[in-house]
Design a protein around this motif. Structure first.
Motif, PDB file in Angstrom:
ATOM      1  N   HIS A 210      49.912  47.555  52.207  1.00  0.00           N
ATOM      2  CA  HIS A 210      49.605  46.142  52.419  1.00  0.00           C
ATOM      3  C   HIS A 210      48.178  45.790  51.997  1.00  0.00           C
ATOM      4  CE1 HIS A 210      53.373  46.083  54.581  1.00  0.00           C
ATOM      5  NE2 HIS A 210      52.983  47.219  55.145  1.00  0.00           N
ATOM      6  N   ILE A 211      47.481  46.789  51.484  1.00  0.00           N
ATOM      7  CA  ILE A 211      46.114  46.548  51.018  1.00  0.00           C
ATOM      8  C   ILE A 211      46.169  46.160  49.542  1.00  0.00           C
ATOM      9  CG2 ILE A 211      43.788  47.471  50.746  1.00  0.00           C
ATOM     10  CD1 ILE A 211      44.749  47.244  53.648  1.00  0.00           C
ATOM     11  N   ALA A 212      45.971  44.881  49.285  1.00  0.00           N
ATOM     12  CA  ALA A 212      46.031  44.418  47.891  1.00  0.00           C
ATOM     13  C   ALA A 212      44.784  44.848  47.138  1.00  0.00           C
ATOM     14  CB  ALA A 212      46.171  42.899  47.845  1.00  0.00           C
ATOM     15  N   VAL A 213      43.674  44.797  47.823  1.00  0.00           N
ATOM     16  CA  VAL A 213      42.406  45.094  47.155  1.00  0.00           C
ATOM     17  C   VAL A 213      41.548  45.997  48.020  1.00  0.00           C
ATOM     18  CG1 VAL A 213      40.334  44.117  46.121  1.00  0.00           C
ATOM     19  CG2 VAL A 213      42.455  42.792  46.127  1.00  0.00           C
ATOM     20  N   TRP A 214      41.038  47.039  47.402  1.00  0.00           N
ATOM     21  CA  TRP A 214      40.027  47.868  48.056  1.00  0.00           C
ATOM     22  C   TRP A 214      38.690  47.409  47.523  1.00  0.00           C
ATOM     23  CZ3 TRP A 214      41.724  51.067  51.828  1.00  0.00           C
ATOM     24  CH2 TRP A 214      43.086  51.387  51.842  1.00  0.00           C
ATOM     25  N   TRP A 215      37.921  46.718  48.347  1.00  0.00           N
ATOM     26  CA  TRP A 215      36.713  46.101  47.809  1.00  0.00           C
ATOM     27  C   TRP A 215      35.570  47.087  47.677  1.00  0.00           C
ATOM     28  CZ3 TRP A 215      32.517  45.799  51.209  1.00  0.00           C
ATOM     29  CH2 TRP A 215      32.780  45.768  52.583  1.00  0.00           C
ATOM     30  N   SER A 216      34.649  46.778  46.773  1.00  0.00           N
ATOM     31  CA  SER A 216      33.524  47.688  46.570  1.00  0.00           C
ATOM     32  C   SER A 216      32.166  46.996  46.614  1.00  0.00           C
ATOM     33  CB  SER A 216      33.681  48.453  45.257  1.00  0.00           C
ATOM     34  OG  SER A 216      34.074  47.600  44.222  1.00  0.00           O
ATOM     35  N   THR A 217      32.132  45.669  46.579  1.00  0.00           N
ATOM     36  CA  THR A 217      30.836  45.015  46.788  1.00  0.00           C
ATOM     37  C   THR A 217      30.978  44.006  47.918  1.00  0.00           C
ATOM     38  OG1 THR A 217      31.185  43.113  45.348  1.00  0.00           O
ATOM     39  CG2 THR A 217      30.362  45.113  44.299  1.00  0.00           C
ATOM     40  N   GLY A 218      29.864  43.751  48.608  1.00  0.00           N
ATOM     41  CA  GLY A 218      29.884  42.916  49.797  1.00  0.00           C
ATOM     42  C   GLY A 218      30.367  41.497  49.544  1.00  0.00           C
ATOM     43  N   ALA A 219      30.211  41.026  48.305  1.00  0.00           N
ATOM     44  CA  ALA A 219      30.589  39.654  48.000  1.00  0.00           C
ATOM     45  C   ALA A 219      32.107  39.498  47.896  1.00  0.00           C
ATOM     46  CB  ALA A 219      29.944  39.212  46.693  1.00  0.00           C
ATOM     47  N   GLN A 220      32.780  40.637  47.597  1.00  0.00           N
ATOM     48  CA  GLN A 220      34.215  40.552  47.299  1.00  0.00           C
ATOM     49  C   GLN A 220      35.084  40.007  48.441  1.00  0.00           C
ATOM     50  OE1 GLN A 220      34.600  44.507  45.400  1.00  0.00           O
ATOM     51  NE2 GLN A 220      36.360  43.616  44.386  1.00  0.00           N
ATOM     52  N   PRO A 221      34.985  40.573  49.667  1.00  0.00           N
ATOM     53  CA  PRO A 221      35.923  40.108  50.699  1.00  0.00           C
ATOM     54  C   PRO A 221      35.793  38.618  50.970  1.00  0.00           C
ATOM     55  CG  PRO A 221      34.343  41.695  51.616  1.00  0.00           C
ATOM     56  CD  PRO A 221      34.149  41.683  50.139  1.00  0.00           C
ATOM     57  N   ALA A 222      34.568  38.121  51.043  1.00  0.00           N
ATOM     58  CA  ALA A 222      34.388  36.697  51.308  1.00  0.00           C
ATOM     59  C   ALA A 222      35.039  35.879  50.199  1.00  0.00           C
ATOM     60  CB  ALA A 222      32.896  36.377  51.399  1.00  0.00           C
ATOM     61  N   GLN A 223      34.780  36.286  48.950  1.00  0.00           N
ATOM     62  CA  GLN A 223      35.318  35.556  47.813  1.00  0.00           C
ATOM     63  C   GLN A 223      36.846  35.595  47.811  1.00  0.00           C
ATOM     64  OE1 GLN A 223      33.270  33.772  45.890  1.00  0.00           O
ATOM     65  NE2 GLN A 223      35.172  32.898  45.113  1.00  0.00           N
ATOM     66  N   MET A 224      37.395  36.763  48.134  1.00  0.00           N
ATOM     67  CA  MET A 224      38.855  36.884  48.089  1.00  0.00           C
ATOM     68  C   MET A 224      39.523  36.046  49.173  1.00  0.00           C
ATOM     69  SD  MET A 224      39.642  40.763  46.949  1.00  0.00           S
ATOM     70  CE  MET A 224      38.667  41.433  48.269  1.00  0.00           C
ATOM     71  N   LEU A 225      38.847  35.933  50.316  1.00  0.00           N
ATOM     72  CA  LEU A 225      39.395  35.069  51.363  1.00  0.00           C
ATOM     73  C   LEU A 225      39.329  33.613  50.911  1.00  0.00           C
ATOM     74  CD1 LEU A 225      37.979  36.715  54.612  1.00  0.00           C
ATOM     75  CD2 LEU A 225      40.380  36.533  53.936  1.00  0.00           C
ATOM     76  N   VAL A 226      38.229  33.235  50.285  1.00  0.00           N
ATOM     77  CA  VAL A 226      38.090  31.861  49.805  1.00  0.00           C
ATOM     78  C   VAL A 226      39.150  31.569  48.743  1.00  0.00           C
ATOM     79  CG1 VAL A 226      36.610  30.302  48.480  1.00  0.00           C
ATOM     80  CG2 VAL A 226      35.645  31.648  50.359  1.00  0.00           C
ATOM     81  N   ASP A 227      39.364  32.522  47.822  1.00  0.00           N
ATOM     82  CA  ASP A 227      40.358  32.334  46.752  1.00  0.00           C
ATOM     83  C   ASP A 227      41.785  32.541  47.242  1.00  0.00           C
ATOM     84  OD1 ASP A 227      38.250  31.959  45.093  1.00  0.00           O
ATOM     85  OD2 ASP A 227      38.294  33.968  44.209  1.00  0.00           O
TER      86      ASP A 227
END
Lengths: 354, 290, 350
Positions: A210-227
């Motif tokens: 269920h993990i679509a993305v394994w993030w690697s930079t701090g900006a990613q999770p916030a951006q992915m939630l916004v998108d």
């Protein structure tokens, strides 16, 4: 005292570098003022906030300019100290490297006669490391998908894909994730360490599809939630704090959050170590910590800091008493000891296609 | 008349040739020194680091451990894919550029080199905006009614390939373009005059003669691909692991320089082997009999 | 006619590279287009080969209109200035190329390539790469490749330009011999008038995008139709004068009889240097003058003299020299010179 007299003589005659004699500044007059000190930190937006909160005040009080550099680099710190002439007066140190920095003798001891830690909680009173602020890895969610507090609270619910459907994102790193998996599996917060890796990875197996993305930079999770790329994600609380201030449909949940402290140290052998201690003292000021926390939510450990932050922002600080109680402190020592092994196992686990 | 310095004219000539060689060597010396300083020396240091303590244990792990072997093979596979896609996209562009007028060439080169003006990180984030589930591409396709569910373009191998190809395309176009420029236009004219349709003239004459550019471009893109770690980490969503990511991890996070050095050495050797293979294949193709 | 070009015009912007060219080449004929660079001869060649589409006019090959046909369907063999050999193919592969494009059977290809190699005397060079051959050998390979498929027309674009003199001369003869033997209709392009005279059945002199004169080499040499042709082909003395009643008044020589029916007015007279005689033998000639030798160039079988008449006019003379002849008059010496009026050619005013 003859020893001190001799040292004073040697110091005066320039035969030994003052920093080698540290931390004995308290005796006698402070060393002469340099025109500048160098403070090394993570850079980016954080540098602006550090300047607004601490650098400006330090410059005003002492008349010494603060030059900021970045990024935080443990290898560079080691190389600098070994070369005998560190360029940095004070440097931020990556959380997991703090213990190593002390063990490898890379940082000066904190001089508590200058840096007043008397009101600090135990976790903030360390011999060689100054805890600048605390931050936490928490659970972020789309507040339009999980309305009115219907979001998962804690990791067992994050793992519950039937009740809380939707794509998720976790960091591509074992730190935090092993703890979250164990918490999800029912391990109490105070019994986490030493981590049971087998159990943690078994629990991770369940969530992996269920993990679509394994993030690697701090900006990613916030951006992915916004998108809306994902609806649930772990992330650093400061990133979610920023979105909350912008009224983005993203919320965060502190329950089960993984607290970490940002570590600061004075590189051993640096020329203006005394003024480094003075700088750290400036960083203990709760009013200044509040300025920084208001910007970033990364609050210092001084217990009075919360009182200087606007009331509506207090619940968003990881160090707010109600939040502190729901979170655990990441055991940096355990990770220093086991990080490489855990990482290798993590890599192996990531490679198993499934 | 004989020279006072040498008994035979042959000796004179040899002397001259030696002098000219020495002169040429002298011209290349600064570059050689620089290379030795910034390339050969670090590589040697790396090699010596990898056998620190007189043990081959790091190599044993780097070359035999399933994890690293799998990641290495994966990285080679991705690098090969990136190279192949770049080649397929770059050749027509290079061909067009080599035949374009002055304005077309200027515009084409501008468009080709434009991405170099922005950082890899920015470009990578731009792709995330474009390729996401709710990204611009998927929204457009959905609005056009061509798809119902969003295409998985991001956070998988597809995303990694798109991002890497975008960054590396110029490195393929430029050498091929240069090679095509060197092909005498009279040759394709001759081929057509001798009865070849345009496509056969291309396949038999222009293409084989551009192979040095193709092989240079392939080698360049392949080697650069292997060094990528930001783009695959971000666009792969963690599902794609490149060996360079693991090397970076060892250096930055664990200060495990010796093991990182061993991994790098294994990667270097694999790269050299493949480079030699490309060289041999294209040389073979260039001289092949039909 | 094997090749027939009618009214070809090709403009590049405001410039007409070809300004209406008509040309016929008979089967088996060797015709040379001779002209200075920029005269349009290469554009004409390209139009015939199909690399250039004319704005107006038509190209016919063996009676068939090929004006708009692509090069590959014209069946024209061409030898490029730089040979344009395929550098990645062996000599044999180069020669086999046109046959393969025509999908000839493998055995036939092998046989015809061998035959072509024999024809250009490169039997044992089939496996070499072009870069391993000398310039002359490369040129012969290019020739073999251009004729191996029995083209309707052979085009040679200044193929000897890059070769040294000796090699050029022997190759010129070789190509000519081959062309005669195979009865190849050939269009040859050069700016070298000597080469044109040696090789051609007929020569067409081109200038400014037009054919100025076309004819047998001897005809062009002896009776050029314009000042340009007279000047471009061989060395010449061009004498200006006025004609009246069949006689022209020439500075230094006095009255010179002209061919019959020459109208009165300005005339240009051509006298080739070899028609000008010097010394005692001039006594019997009707047209005589005296001159000072400006310089003398010894050329082996002849000597070339630059002379100045008393009136100031400069003239060229070429003296044949046999080994037993005395040396030519030295610089500064005063000599008598003269010519026979029948050696004069009246160049039409243009």
């Amino acid at each position: 005292m003859p020893v001190i007299t001799r040292r004073g003589l040697l110091q005066a005659s320039g035969l030994i570098v003052p920093s080698l004699a540290a931390p004995a500044y308290a005796q006698g007059a402070p060393p002469s003022k340099p025109d500048r000190i160098v403070v090394n930190a993570s850079g980016g937006a954080m540098a602006n906030f550090l300047r607004r909160a601490y650098f400006a005040d330090f410059e005003r009080e002492h008349g010494i300019r603060v030059i900021d550099t970045s990024p935080v680099d443990f290898g560079k710190l080691r190389a600098m100290v070994n070369s005998g002439n560190p360029e940095w007066t004070v440097t931020e140190i990556g959380g997991q490297d703090a213990d190593r920095a002390r063990e490898m003798n890379l940082v000066e001891p904190i001089d508590t006669s200058i840096v007043d830690l008397s009101k600090y909680p135990a976790i903030g009173r360390q011999s060689h490391i100054f805890v600048g602020s605390a931050y936490s890895t928490v659970l972020g969610f789309r507040s339009d998908v999980f309305k009115d507090g219907s979001h998962p609270k804690g990791w067992a619910e994050f793992w519950d894909v039937a009740r809380f459907p939707g794509a998720r994102s976790l960091r591509n790193h074992p730190v935090d994730n092993l703890e979250f998996a164990l918490l999800a599996d029912g391990v109490p917060m105070d019994k986490l360490y030493p981590l049971d890796m087998d159990r943690a990875f078994r629990k991770l197996d369940q969530i992996r599809p269920h993990i679509a993305v394994w993030w690697s930079t701090g900006a990613q999770p916030a951006q992915m939630l916004v998108d809306k790329e994902v609806v649930l994600a772990t992330g650093w609380n400061g990133r979610f704090f920023e979105l909350a201030k912008k009224n983005a449909p993203v919320g965060s949940e502190f329950r089960g959050g993984s607290l970490k402290s940002s570590a600061w140290g004075i590189p051993r052998g640096t020329r203006h170590a005394y003024w480094g201690q003075k700088f750290l003292q400036t960083m203990t000021n709760p009013k200044l910590q509040a300025i920084y926390a208001t910007e970033l939510s990364y609050a210092g450990l001084h217990p009075d800091t919360v009182n200087y932050v606007a009331e509506e922002l207090r619940p968003l600080l990881p160090t707010a008493p109600a939040n502190l109680a729901q979170q655990f402190w990441l055991d940096v020592a355990w990770w220093t000891e086991n990080g490489a092994r855990a990482q290798e196992r993590w890599n192996r686990w990531m490679l198993q296609r499934g | 008349m004989s020279s006072p310095r040498a008994e035979t004219p042959g000796a004179n000539r040899r002397l001259m040739a030696r002098r000219r060689e020495a002169g040429l060597l002298l011209l290349g010396l600064p570059a050689l020194l620089l290379l030795a300083l910034v390339f050969a020396w670090p590589v040697l240091r790396l090699l010596s680091l990898s056998v620190e303590g007189g043990t081959l244990a790091h190599f044993e792990k780097a070359a035999l451990d399933g994890l690293y072997v799998t990641v290495l093979l994966d990285s080679l596979r991705i690098a090969a894919l990136v190279t192949a896609i770049c080649l397929a996209l770059a050749y027509p562009v290079a061909f067009w550029l080599s035949r374009a007028g002055r304005l077309g060439l200027a515009l084409g080169m501008f468009a080709l080199l434009l991405p170099f003006w922005t950082s890899v990180l920015v470009r990578t984030y731009a792709w995330m905006v474009l390729l996401g589930r709710n990204g611009i591409v998927n929204r457009m396709l959905r609005d056009a009614g061509w798809i119902e569910a969003p295409l998985p373009l991001l956070h998988n191998t597809t995303g990694v390939l798109i991002g890497m190809v975008h960054v590396l395309l110029p490195y393929m176009v430029l050498p091929i373009y240069a090679a095509l420029l060197r092909v005498d236009p009279d040759l394709s004219r001759a081929a057509e005059g001798l009865g070849a349709p345009a496509w056969r003239s291309f396949l038999r004459v222009t293409f084989p003669l551009s192979l040095p550019g193709v092989s240079a471009g392939c080698a360049l893109v392949f080697v650069l691909s292997l060094g990528f770690f930001i783009t695959p980490a971000l666009l792969g969503g963690g599902h794609v692991i490149m060996i360079s990511m693991l090397i970076e991890q060892q250096v930055r996070e664990f200060l495990e320089w010796p093991f990182a050095a061993a991994l790098s050495t294994v990667l270097l050797l694999a790269t050299l082997a493949i480079y030699a293979l490309i060289g041999r294949l294209t040389r073979g193709a260039r001289l092949a009999t039909p | 006619m094997q090749l027939s070009v009618t009214g070809i015009i090709r403009r590049f912007g405001p410039v007409a590279a070809l300004g209406g060219v008509d040309l016929d080449v008979a089967e088996g004929e060797f015709l040379t287009i001779l002209g200075p660079s920029g005269s349009g001869k290469t554009t004409l060649l390209k139009a015939i080969a199909g690399f250039e589409i004319p704005d107006e006019g038509a190209v016919r090959l063996g009676g068939q209109d090929v004006t708009l046909a692509p090069p590959r369907s014209r069946e024209v063999g061409m030898v490029f200035q730089n040979y344009a050999l395929f550098p990645h193919m062996s000599v044999a592969q180069n020669i086999a190329f046109p046959l393969e494009m025509r999908r000839r059977p493998r055995a036939e290809v092998r046989e015809r390539v061998a035959e072509a190699l024999r024809l250009v005397e490169l039997d044992s060079f089939g496996d070499r790469l072009p870069r391993q051959l000398s310039g002359g050998q490369q040129q012969r390979v290019a020739l073999a490749r251009a004729i191996v498929f029995n083209p309707r027309l052979l085009l040679l674009d200044e193929p000897f330009g890059a070769l040294d003199r000796k090699l050029r001369e022997s190759l010129q003869l070789e190509v000519r011999r081959l062309q005669r033997r195979l009865k190849l209709t050939t269009l040859f392009i050069t700016h070298d008038q000597e080469e044109a005279l040696i090789m051609s059945d007929r020569i067409a002199v081109m200038d400014k995008g037009r054919i100025q004169q076309i004819g047998l080499p001897g005809e062009l040499y002896a009776r050029p139709a314009s000042r340009f042709v007279a000047d471009f082909l061989g060395e010449s003395n061009l004498l200006e004068g006025r004609a009246r009643n069949g006689v022209a008044e020439l500075a230094g020589f006095g009255a010179v009889p002209l061919p019959p029916a020459q109208p009165d007015g300005k005339v240009t007279l051509l006298l080739r240097p070899e028609a000008l005689r010097i010394g005692a033998s001039t006594a019997a000639l009707p047209c005589r003058a005296e001159a000072v030798v400006l310089d003398t160039v010894f050329l082996g079988q002849s000597a070339k003299l630059r002379l100045q008449l008393d009136g100031g006019t400069e003239m060229l003379a070429r003296l044949p020299l046999r080994p037993s002849d005395p040396p030519p008059p030295p610089e500064g010496s005063r000599v008598a010179l003269g010519f026979a009026p029948e050696d004069l050619h009246v160049v039409p005013q243009g």
